[in-house]
Design an enzyme around this catalytic site. Structure first.
Site, PDB file in Angstrom:
ATOM      1  N   SER A  15     -61.633 -49.622 -12.138  1.00  0.00           N
ATOM      2  CA  SER A  15     -61.565 -48.564 -11.028  1.00  0.00           C
ATOM      3  C   SER A  15     -61.603 -47.169 -11.704  1.00  0.00           C
ATOM      4  CB  SER A  15     -60.427 -48.895 -10.280  1.00  0.00           C
ATOM      5  OG  SER A  15     -60.022 -47.999  -9.282  1.00  0.00           O
ATOM      6  N   TYR A  72     -51.673 -51.555  -9.335  1.00  0.00           N
ATOM      7  CA  TYR A  72     -53.339 -51.485  -9.140  1.00  0.00           C
ATOM      8  C   TYR A  72     -53.664 -50.808 -10.382  1.00  0.00           C
ATOM      9  CZ  TYR A  72     -57.860 -50.690  -7.525  1.00  0.00           C
ATOM     10  OH  TYR A  72     -59.231 -50.619  -7.361  1.00  0.00           O
TER      11      TYR A  72
END
Length: 252
Positions: free
Chosen positions: A143, A156
């Protein structure tokens, strides 16, 4: 001319979003495609799209946090097609913004197990098979938040950054074995995960869009195109690299 005629690709998290788009992109380039996911109906839908794209494949229900499932996933791929050439490890989950003082051990385990352990387990068994094939290519989906962290989603951010470290170190180990390992860092992408993250909060959606200099979030197909390129012979001298496909997100 199709890049991957006669080749076999395996996609985890292939029931929706980037994983589904990647499975279809592989199929359009001639690869047979194995789709792995926990969601059966959606995974079978992806196989329908693979066939509509002119190729073949099958779905296998897989929990990427379970090593027995991962081992079975690779074994069934070999039983069906006798080889594994490419893998895209796309299974992952999001985190709702939460102060670290309110985060739970359960949330930690769930996010780290899916986003990081799942890729570690997948590569462990994928590479074991690729060594027998004489080579292959793996793309891990990380990401842009691994490079430019987003406030409030610490677990995350960290799990996706861990994927980058794992990608680079494994790429070093297997460069001389003909196995290339790279990662893609998507920015915001219009997927079910994005919809869940911004559910009932249009301000959050607008804020994420404004983080992208291009003024929009991406499409799953734009990430899938990057996966296909990294697996193709056009990227034959590329390994251990981090490709941001993010509309300029990490530049700000």
């Amino acid at each position: 001319m199709a890049f991957f005629t006669g080749k076999v690709a395996l996609v985890t998290g292939g029931s929706s979003g980037i994983g589904r788009a990647t499975a279809v992109a592989f199929a359009r380039q001639g690869a047979k495609v194995v789709v792995a996911s926990r969601r059966v109906a959606e995974g079978e839908e992806t196989i329908g799209l693979v066939k509509a794209a002119g190729s073949e494949g099958f779905f296998i229900k897989t929990d990427v946090t379970n090593e027995a499932d991962i081992k079975t996933m690779v074994e069934k791929t070999i039983t069906a097609y006798d080889r594994l050439d490419y893998a895209c490890n796309s299974a992952g989950m999001e985190q709702q913004p939460t102060p670290i003082t309110e985060q739970t051990e359960e949330t930690f385990d769930q996010i780290v197990n899916i986003n990081f352990k799942g890729i570690w387990l997948s590569m462990k068994h994928q590479i074991s098979q690729m060594l027998q094939n004489g080579g292959g290519a793996i793309v891990n989906i990380s990401s842009a938040a691994a490079i430019r962290p987003i406030p409030g989603i610490h677990l995350y951010n960290a799990s996706k950054e861990a994927v980058l470290g794992l990608t680079k170190s494994v790429a070093l180990d297997y460069a001389k074995s003909g196995i290339r390992v790279n990662a893609i860092c998507p920015g915001g992408v219009k997927t079910e995960m994005f919809e869940r993250f911004t559910k009932d909060n249009p301000q959050a959606a607008d804020a994420i869009i404004q983080m992208h200099p291009m003024g929009r979030v991406g499409e799953s197909e734009e990430i899938a195109d990057g996966v296909v390129w990294l697996c193709s012979d056009q990227a034959s001298f590329v390994t251990g690299q981090i490709l941001a496909i993010d509309g300029g997100f990490i530049l700000q």
